[in-house]
Design a protein around this motif. Structure first.
Motif, mmCIF file in Angstrom:
data_model
loop_
_atom_site.group_PDB
_atom_site.id
_atom_site.type_symbol
_atom_site.label_atom_id
_atom_site.label_comp_id
_atom_site.label_asym_id
_atom_site.label_seq_id
_atom_site.Cartn_x
_atom_site.Cartn_y
_atom_site.Cartn_z
ATOM 1 N N ARG A 117 0.829 -1.205 0.000
ATOM 2 C CA ARG A 117 0.000 0.000 0.000
ATOM 3 C C ARG A 117 0.868 1.262 0.000
ATOM 4 O O ARG A 117 0.586 2.219 -0.724
ATOM 5 N N GLU A 118 1.926 1.268 0.800
ATOM 6 C CA GLU A 118 2.834 2.415 0.827
ATOM 7 C C GLU A 118 3.515 2.597 -0.530
ATOM 8 O O GLU A 118 3.664 3.729 -1.008
ATOM 9 N N ARG A 119 3.910 1.504 -1.144
ATOM 10 C CA ARG A 119 4.543 1.579 -2.452
ATOM 11 C C ARG A 119 3.580 2.180 -3.479
ATOM 12 O O ARG A 119 3.955 3.053 -4.270
ATOM 13 N N GLN A 120 2.317 1.709 -3.459
ATOM 14 C CA GLN A 120 1.321 2.244 -4.385
ATOM 15 C C GLN A 120 1.077 3.730 -4.118
ATOM 16 O O GLN A 120 0.971 4.531 -5.051
ATOM 17 N N HIS A 121 0.998 4.091 -2.832
ATOM 18 C CA HIS A 121 0.771 5.490 -2.468
ATOM 19 C C HIS A 121 1.929 6.367 -2.953
ATOM 20 O O HIS A 121 1.711 7.462 -3.477
ATOM 21 N N LYS A 122 3.139 5.863 -2.792
ATOM 22 C CA LYS A 122 4.312 6.605 -3.227
ATOM 23 C C LYS A 122 4.294 6.793 -4.744
ATOM 24 O O LYS A 122 4.573 7.885 -5.251
ATOM 25 N N GLU B 206 4.118 10.334 -6.782
ATOM 26 C CA GLU B 206 5.088 10.696 -7.805
ATOM 27 C C GLU B 206 4.385 11.030 -9.124
ATOM 28 O O GLU B 206 4.737 11.994 -9.805
ATOM 29 N N GLU B 207 3.369 10.242 -9.475
ATOM 30 C CA GLU B 207 2.612 10.497 -10.697
ATOM 31 C C GLU B 207 1.884 11.836 -10.600
ATOM 32 O O GLU B 207 1.846 12.606 -11.567
ATOM 33 N N GLU B 208 1.323 12.119 -9.427
ATOM 34 C CA GLU B 208 0.632 13.386 -9.207
ATOM 35 C C GLU B 208 1.602 14.556 -9.339
ATOM 36 O O GLU B 208 1.291 15.578 -9.953
#
Length: 150
Positions: free
Chosen positions: A49-54, A58-60
């Protein structure tokens, strides 16, 4: 008389003991193993979940940086001039302000409201101008401060 020998007893075979303490230790070890598995699954889930959030952050950031790059805006067309229209609403009608204290609000120093006063004495307490109303308000505020200090 002859003494009869009693029959010889067979040796007793011990029964395998099952102590409740041993059973409890096995169950506890099984439970501890399950808890450890759950914790590891939760930890893995949090990491994913943290990896996806990161990645999303970054995409944002990439998207926002792309939007911040100034780009030329097309010139607006002024071929038709803007003419404001008259409003169809009626203007608001002015009303006189009500300077009397409502019945549920009372002056704390004398425990009496404006509405409790009777007759012409009540009219004496109404301010005739905005300046008098402001002065009365300041006096009331000072009186409340004095009451709260006591």
């Amino acid at each position: 008389m002859c003494l009869i020998k009693p029959p010889v007893k067979k040796n007793t075979i011990p029964i395998d003991l099952k102590l409740n303490n041993d059973i409890r230790a096995v169950e506890r070890a099984r439970f501890a193993h399950q808890v450890a598995e759950k914790r590891s699954l939760i930890k893995q889930y949090k990491m994913v979940r943290e990896r996806q959030h990161k990645l999303e952050e970054e995409e944002e950031i990439r998207r926002l940086r792309k939007e911040l790059i100034p780009k030329a805006q097309p010139m607006p067309h002024f071929d038709r001039p803007f003419v404001p229209r008259r409003s169809e609403k009626q203007p608001t009608m002015p009303r006189e302000p009500k300077f009397c204290i409502p019945q549920h609000k009372t002056i704390k120093c004398c425990r009496m409201s404006c509405n409790d006063m009777s007759g012409p004495s009540r009219l004496q307490h109404l301010p005739s101008s905005v300046e008098e109303a402001k002065a009365l308000y300041k006096n009331r505020v000072l009186q409340k401060k004095l009451i709260y200090r006591l």
